[in-house]
Design a protein around this motif. Structure first.
Motif, mmCIF file in Angstrom:
data_model
loop_
_atom_site.group_PDB
_atom_site.id
_atom_site.type_symbol
_atom_site.label_atom_id
_atom_site.label_comp_id
_atom_site.label_asym_id
_atom_site.label_seq_id
_atom_site.Cartn_x
_atom_site.Cartn_y
_atom_site.Cartn_z
ATOM 1 N N HIS A 62 -3.992 -4.948 -0.588
ATOM 2 C CA HIS A 62 -3.233 -3.703 -0.495
ATOM 3 C C HIS A 62 -3.952 -2.568 -1.226
ATOM 4 O O HIS A 62 -3.910 -1.407 -0.774
ATOM 5 N N TYR B 179 0.799 -1.233 0.000
ATOM 6 C CA TYR B 179 0.000 0.000 0.000
ATOM 7 C C TYR B 179 0.833 1.286 0.000
ATOM 8 O O TYR B 179 0.401 2.281 -0.609
ATOM 9 N N LEU C 278 -9.919 -0.302 8.859
ATOM 10 C CA LEU C 278 -9.583 -1.298 7.834
ATOM 11 C C LEU C 278 -10.302 -2.628 8.039
ATOM 12 O O LEU C 278 -10.576 -3.341 7.079
ATOM 13 N N ILE D 111 -6.586 -1.253 1.097
ATOM 14 C CA ILE D 111 -5.956 -0.472 2.170
ATOM 15 C C ILE D 111 -5.546 0.899 1.646
ATOM 16 O O ILE D 111 -5.784 1.926 2.293
#
Length: 208
Positions: free
Chosen positions: A193, A33, A165, A196
């Motif tokens: 990812h 991320y 999250l 995120i």
């Protein structure tokens, strides 16, 4: 507080942040991320010429961040700090190397106190530890929920931006097959990812 031209955004945390970054190239952002966020911000805010550093280290707990905080955070003088840590404090408990909730909260509080004392009112993004529904680790839902509560409370105490999250990943998992978002409940896949990074950007763009 809007960022200025050439400001540094620093990503801190464990393996989820580390994501295979090179130790030889200190500017390498890894493949997770942080790289996605940096790419997006370079497009969305090209006039700022922002700099990005990733100092996540696989396996690290809040205590490990505390040990290296001066060199890997404060001395870098970030204009925006992003932290994702806590899952290893839980995961290592079954090996006798984990930390209790009280120890985690004490360490995290000390990190944030030192940061505020040294760096002032810079934007801090605190990301929530998570566990996806297809978890196959020894981590339990109750353990993660307890840590999530601590982290959310610390974000409020230190006037940081909290990034949820756990619920977003659980919701997204409904549309994917098992282990499409994480390998075992914790370590994100490319798709994980991306989710995120999206939620990081949603929270951070008003700060940039």
């Amino acid at each position: 507080m809007a960022l200025q031209k050439g400001d540094l955004i620093l990503f801190q945390g464990d393996s989820i942040t580390d994501c295979g970054r090179s130790r030889e190239d200190t500017n390498d952002l890894g493949s997770g991320y942080p790289k996605l966020v940096a790419g997006a911000l370079s497009v969305l805010r090209p006039e700022l010429g922002l700099r990005f550093l990733n100092r996540g280290i696989s396996g690290h707990r809040t205590s490990d961040l505390a040990d290296r905080w001066d060199a890997d955070c404060l001395a870098l003088h970030p204009a925006l700090l992003s932290i994702l840590v806590g899952i290893n404090d839980i995961w290592h408990r079954n090996r006798g190397m984990g930390l209790t909730d009280a120890q985690l909260e004490e360490n995290y509080t000390a990190l944030l106190t030192r940061t505020r004392s040294t760096l002032g009112d810079i934007p801090i993004i605190i990301m929530e530890p998570f566990l996806t529904p297809d978890n196959t680790t020894t981590i339990t839902r109750a353990e993660v929920d307890s840590v999530r509560s601590i982290v959310r409370r610390l974000a409020e105490t230190f006037d940081a931006t909290f990034v949820s999250l756990d619920a977003p990943l659980a919701k997204a998992a409904e549309a994917f097959s098992a282990h499409a978002l994480t390998k075992e409940g914790v370590h994100p896949t490319d798709q994980g990812h991306a989710i995120i990074a999206k939620h990081w950007l949603d929270a951070a763009l008003p700060l940039v």
